[in-house]
Design an enzyme around this catalytic site. Structure first.
Site, PDB file in Angstrom:
ATOM      1  N   ASP A 203       0.888  -1.175   0.000  1.00  0.00           N
ATOM      2  CA  ASP A 203       0.000   0.000   0.000  1.00  0.00           C
ATOM      3  C   ASP A 203       0.915   1.211   0.000  1.00  0.00           C
ATOM      4  OD1 ASP A 203      -2.112   2.049   0.879  1.00  0.00           O
ATOM      5  OD2 ASP A 203      -3.304   0.229   1.046  1.00  0.00           O
ATOM      6  N   GLY A 229       4.510   1.667  -1.690  1.00  0.00           N
ATOM      7  CA  GLY A 229       4.669   2.138  -3.061  1.00  0.00           C
ATOM      8  C   GLY A 229       3.310   2.427  -3.659  1.00  0.00           C
ATOM      9  N   PHE A 231       0.499   1.537  -6.604  1.00  0.00           N
ATOM     10  CA  PHE A 231       0.134   0.507  -7.582  1.00  0.00           C
ATOM     11  C   PHE A 231       0.012   1.078  -8.994  1.00  0.00           C
ATOM     12  CE2 PHE A 231      -4.072   0.596  -4.964  1.00  0.00           C
ATOM     13  CZ  PHE A 231      -4.563   1.740  -5.576  1.00  0.00           C
ATOM     14  N   HIS A 249     -12.892  -0.493  -6.771  1.00  0.00           N
ATOM     15  CA  HIS A 249     -14.096   0.359  -6.746  1.00  0.00           C
ATOM     16  C   HIS A 249     -13.780   1.830  -6.463  1.00  0.00           C
ATOM     17  CE1 HIS A 249     -15.398   0.365  -2.179  1.00  0.00           C
ATOM     18  NE2 HIS A 249     -14.112   0.588  -2.304  1.00  0.00           N
TER      19      HIS A 249
END
Ligand SMILES: C[S@@+](CC[C@H](N)C(=O)[O-])C[C@H]1O[C@@H](n2cnc3c(N)ncnc32)[C@H](O)[C@@H]1O
Length: 343
Positions: A203, A229, A231, A249
């Site tokens: 995360d 880091g 994504f 979402h």
């Protein structure tokens, strides 16, 4: 005696329109840490107001309303005490729900939600308009709000973890990488239930910094590591099973696709992706799926283009990014598990 249909319709509208009363009463109790003050012994309104430094009569009225909603309990002598629901509002219990209430009803979301009409006119961007930046940039710049958000996610994940872990056989999951895993509640639950697995929590750096206490509480510190880091840049490779719980979402299709494509790049053929999300029904109809549609509004207001998705919408995003949706596993929580193979 049954209500006249017209009175029934009015009662239904009134119930929906007045939802803010319950929200705000709960917020007051959470903000004032009322549950913490009732741990040692029941207190009456006067005693509670002394420790919370508010008006006794007004607080007593809030407490009575909450008792009528079965959050606290009131004795015949006017003493308020904890019941099983209020226990979860204590700030010192594992995965306390207090921060989830502060998050749900706190000033930031209240302001963003109060402009739903503006969001509907514009089609998106409630939080961006209200906060002047996207939600995750706002959290990066406001550590206290970020902490409340992360703790709220932790409480929600803790409430769902048993249902999610129980719905899927993780025994062969190997190395598990939880992408956008927050402070690690789901990963910790998966590892705790499967002693042969190892895992990585991925995360943003300021989020994974708070995972150690979750790993300690679950007894998995020797098998869990963290990587900080984005994504949107890259996702750690080397996993056999990748988890993504309520991550896609938060984003529009373009950015959801970018996250999935980066995940696919990190994976090898034969590895598995498990997406934990609500399955949005194709058609709006009364019943228990109302929560999915209301969460979809939450995404509309708060996130940068996020949305809840139907099964065919998930299947489309997955096939665009070299995954094949294998099956959708229902769970006893509101979330389903979308199981996808890297192809
Ligand atoms: C809705 S939360 C879900 C957290 C966790 N999976 C859970 O269910 O409790 C979305 C997560 O995505 C993370 N996130 C947002 N932007 C990110 C980025 N660019 N890279 C990695 N994680 C990110 C947030 O920090 C947050 O933890």
């Amino acid at each position: 005696m049954s209500l006249h249909p017209r009175a029934q319709a009015a009662a239904a509208l009134r119930q929906i329109a007045y939802g803010l009363r319950e929200s705000q009463a709960l917020y007051v109790a959470a903000q004032l840490k009322v549950a913490d003050h009732l741990v040692d012994r029941p207190l009456n309104a006067e005693e509670l107001s002394n420790v919370t430094e508010v008006d006794a009569a007004a607080l007593g009225r809030v407490m009575r309303a909450l008792c009528s909603l079965d959050v606290f309990a009131e004795s015949s002598t006017g003493k308020f005490s904890l019941n099983s629901t209020a226990e979860l509002l204590r700030s010192d219990v594992p995965a306390s729900y207090r921060n989830a209430v502060l998050f749900s009803v706190g000033e930031v979301r209240w302001r963003c939600w109060s402009d739903l009409l503006g969001t509907v006119r514009a089609g998106r961007g409630g939080a961006e308009r209200t906060l002047g930046m996207s939600l995750f940039d706002f959290y990066a710049a406001h550590p206290e709000e970020s902490r409340i958000h992360d703790q709220a996610m932790r409480a929600t994940s803790a409430a769902q973890a048993a249902a999610l872990v129980g719905a899927f056989d993780f025994s062969q999951a190997g190395v598990v990488i939880d992408v956008g895993g927050g402070t690690g509640e789901l990963l910790a639950a998966v590892l705790a239930a499967n002693s042969l697995l190892r895992g990585t929590l991925f995360d943003l750096p300021h989020v994974v910094a708070h995972a150690q206490s979750v790993f300690i509480d679950s007894g998995v510190t020797d098998r869990a590591q963290t990587v900080g880091g984005s994504f949107f840049e890259s996702i750690p490779s080397g996993g056999n099973t990748y988890l993504m719980k309520t991550v896609i979402h938060d984003w529009d299709d373009a950015r959801g696709t970018a996250i999935l494509a980066n995940c696919r790049r990190a994976m090898t053929a034969g590895s598995k992706l498990l997406i934990f999300e609500r399955e949005l029904p194709e058609i709006g109809a009364p019943g228990k799926t109302a929560e999915a549609f209301l969460l979809d509004l939450e995404m509309l207001v708060m996130t940068p283009g996020g949305r809840e998705r139907t099964r065919s919408e998930f299947a489309g995003l997955l096939s665009d990014t070299q995954f094949k949706l294998v099956r959708v596993v229902p769970t006893s929580s509101p979330l389903s598990i979308f199981e996808a193979d890297a192809v």
